[in-house]
Design an enzyme around this catalytic site. Sequence first.
Site, PDB file in Angstrom:
ATOM      1  N   ASP A 102     -67.340  93.738 -27.596  1.00  0.00           N
ATOM      2  CA  ASP A 102     -68.556  93.466 -28.359  1.00  0.00           C
ATOM      3  C   ASP A 102     -69.719  94.249 -27.738  1.00  0.00           C
ATOM      4  O   ASP A 102     -69.567  94.811 -26.636  1.00  0.00           O
ATOM      5  CB  ASP A 102     -68.791  91.941 -28.325  1.00  0.00           C
ATOM      6  CG  ASP A 102     -69.711  91.455 -29.424  1.00  0.00           C
ATOM      7  OD1 ASP A 102     -69.933  92.195 -30.389  1.00  0.00           O
ATOM      8  OD2 ASP A 102     -70.187  90.304 -29.315  1.00  0.00           O
ATOM      9  N   HIS A 130     -77.967  86.319 -33.606  1.00  0.00           N
ATOM     10  CA  HIS A 130     -77.102  85.683 -32.614  1.00  0.00           C
ATOM     11  C   HIS A 130     -77.681  84.325 -32.216  1.00  0.00           C
ATOM     12  O   HIS A 130     -78.894  84.152 -32.177  1.00  0.00           O
ATOM     13  CB  HIS A 130     -76.997  86.554 -31.352  1.00  0.00           C
ATOM     14  CG  HIS A 130     -76.276  87.851 -31.570  1.00  0.00           C
ATOM     15  ND1 HIS A 130     -76.709  89.046 -31.041  1.00  0.00           N
ATOM     16  CD2 HIS A 130     -75.135  88.132 -32.244  1.00  0.00           C
ATOM     17  CE1 HIS A 130     -75.870  90.015 -31.389  1.00  0.00           C
ATOM     18  NE2 HIS A 130     -74.908  89.486 -32.131  1.00  0.00           N
ATOM     19  N   HIS A 145     -72.532  90.040 -37.954  1.00  0.00           N
ATOM     20  CA  HIS A 145     -72.889  89.472 -36.644  1.00  0.00           C
ATOM     21  C   HIS A 145     -73.648  88.168 -36.867  1.00  0.00           C
ATOM     22  O   HIS A 145     -74.182  87.934 -37.940  1.00  0.00           O
ATOM     23  CB  HIS A 145     -73.768  90.462 -35.861  1.00  0.00           C
ATOM     24  CG  HIS A 145     -72.983  91.559 -35.222  1.00  0.00           C
ATOM     25  ND1 HIS A 145     -72.689  91.572 -33.883  1.00  0.00           N
ATOM     26  CD2 HIS A 145     -72.398  92.654 -35.749  1.00  0.00           C
ATOM     27  CE1 HIS A 145     -71.962  92.653 -33.617  1.00  0.00           C
ATOM     28  NE2 HIS A 145     -71.770  93.325 -34.730  1.00  0.00           N
ATOM     29  N   GLY A 146     -73.677  87.335 -35.828  1.00  0.00           N
ATOM     30  CA  GLY A 146     -74.465  86.096 -35.916  1.00  0.00           C
ATOM     31  C   GLY A 146     -73.852  85.091 -36.860  1.00  0.00           C
ATOM     32  O   GLY A 146     -74.545  84.429 -37.635  1.00  0.00           O
ATOM     33  N   ASN A 171     -68.133  87.889 -36.899  1.00  0.00           N
ATOM     34  CA  ASN A 171     -68.277  87.583 -35.466  1.00  0.00           C
ATOM     35  C   ASN A 171     -68.753  86.154 -35.207  1.00  0.00           C
ATOM     36  O   ASN A 171     -69.747  85.716 -35.792  1.00  0.00           O
ATOM     37  CB  ASN A 171     -69.314  88.523 -34.842  1.00  0.00           C
ATOM     38  CG  ASN A 171     -68.813  89.942 -34.703  1.00  0.00           C
ATOM     39  OD1 ASN A 171     -67.734  90.279 -35.162  1.00  0.00           O
ATOM     40  ND2 ASN A 171     -69.606  90.769 -34.054  1.00  0.00           N
ATOM     41  N   THR A 218     -71.397  81.894 -30.420  1.00  0.00           N
ATOM     42  CA  THR A 218     -72.091  80.664 -30.000  1.00  0.00           C
ATOM     43  C   THR A 218     -71.283  79.411 -30.337  1.00  0.00           C
ATOM     44  O   THR A 218     -71.246  78.458 -29.544  1.00  0.00           O
ATOM     45  CB  THR A 218     -73.488  80.612 -30.671  1.00  0.00           C
ATOM     46  OG1 THR A 218     -74.185  81.813 -30.321  1.00  0.00           O
ATOM     47  CG2 THR A 218     -74.287  79.411 -30.209  1.00  0.00           C
TER      48      THR A 218
HETATM   49  P1  13P Z   1     -73.080  84.098 -32.886  1.00  0.00           P
HETATM   50  O1  13P Z   1     -73.279  83.896 -31.416  1.00  0.00           O
HETATM   51  O2  13P Z   1     -74.295  83.723 -33.677  1.00  0.00           O
HETATM   52  O3  13P Z   1     -71.849  83.426 -33.360  1.00  0.00           O
HETATM   53  O4  13P Z   1     -72.902  85.660 -33.124  1.00  0.00           O
HETATM   54  C1  13P Z   1     -71.758  86.291 -32.599  1.00  0.00           C
HETATM   55  C2  13P Z   1     -71.868  87.763 -32.666  1.00  0.00           C
HETATM   56  O5  13P Z   1     -72.395  88.331 -33.585  1.00  0.00           O
HETATM   57  C3  13P Z   1     -71.263  88.529 -31.558  1.00  0.00           C
HETATM   58  O6  13P Z   1     -71.588  89.873 -31.606  1.00  0.00           O
END
Ligand code: 13P
Length: 290
Positions: free
Chosen positions: A82, A179, A207-208, A229, A232
Amino acid sequence: MAVASLKQVLDPAFEERYGVAAINIVDDLSLQSVIAAAEVLEAPLIVQTSLKTVKSIGAPVLSQLFRARAEAASVPVALHLDHCPEREWISICLQNGWNSVLFDGSHLDVEENRRQTAEVVQEAARYDAQVEGEIETVRGVEDGVGSDEGGLVHPIEISDGFIADTGVYAFAPAIGTAHGMYAAEPHLMPERVTELVARQPIPMVLHGGTGLAREQFEDLIARGCAKVNISTALKIAYTDAARAFLDANPAKHDPPSLFRHVSQAVQAMAEDHISMFGSAGKATAVQARG
Ligand code: 13P
């Protein structure tokens, strides 16, 4: 042998418009748990590692752990690095068998990012590995990489040109996600995925993922976000389960019971996301294509 390349896993997902979960693991326990979730659902999977995790465990050990678990798995699993702004670590991970890398040049100006990403694509090709590209900073800090400031969003032509010039296999456009946990409802820009896929039909990366609603995932995946992705949500499942177990069992000093409890929570989190992304039952087709 279930180690797969990012391309093997994402080509069919992009064609059929389902999403493959790309989950950031933090150790062997979380690695085992997400693979177990993919096996239960017969889904392809991308195991992701942040640069922080690679540095803390060490690339050779982490790669061997991955290989041991993935080769024993009944589903195809790819190993992806990542957000990595450090070229040296891109090289280390490629040398140690990562199947793909995200060279995060979003802190560079687009021209310099383009130049370096093109070099990374050439370097990765020597290992049959793929590259994810990014020109816009995803809001929020992910394991020490990134910024809480909202990044610049470039006109779509800039992303289009970046993809064409660098030859990246996958691309992470700014679409309003961030994120970490969302403090407020995100203002998503799903049309950017559609516009970009119309110009450059390659897998887009969401992402996020943590905290988005099922309908938001479904919409973005239908538009071409084949890699989704999640980081968190794993950290929350992991630490909340550990805390709950220790609070409920103050007199117990049995690490394996703690591990089981944490593992169940991480597996359940992964199963929830994989089911939402529509990749359940897709492992066999991915394996058959080879
Ligand atoms: P989150 O932490 O919001 O799940 O995002 C993960 C991510 O995009 C890793 O690159």
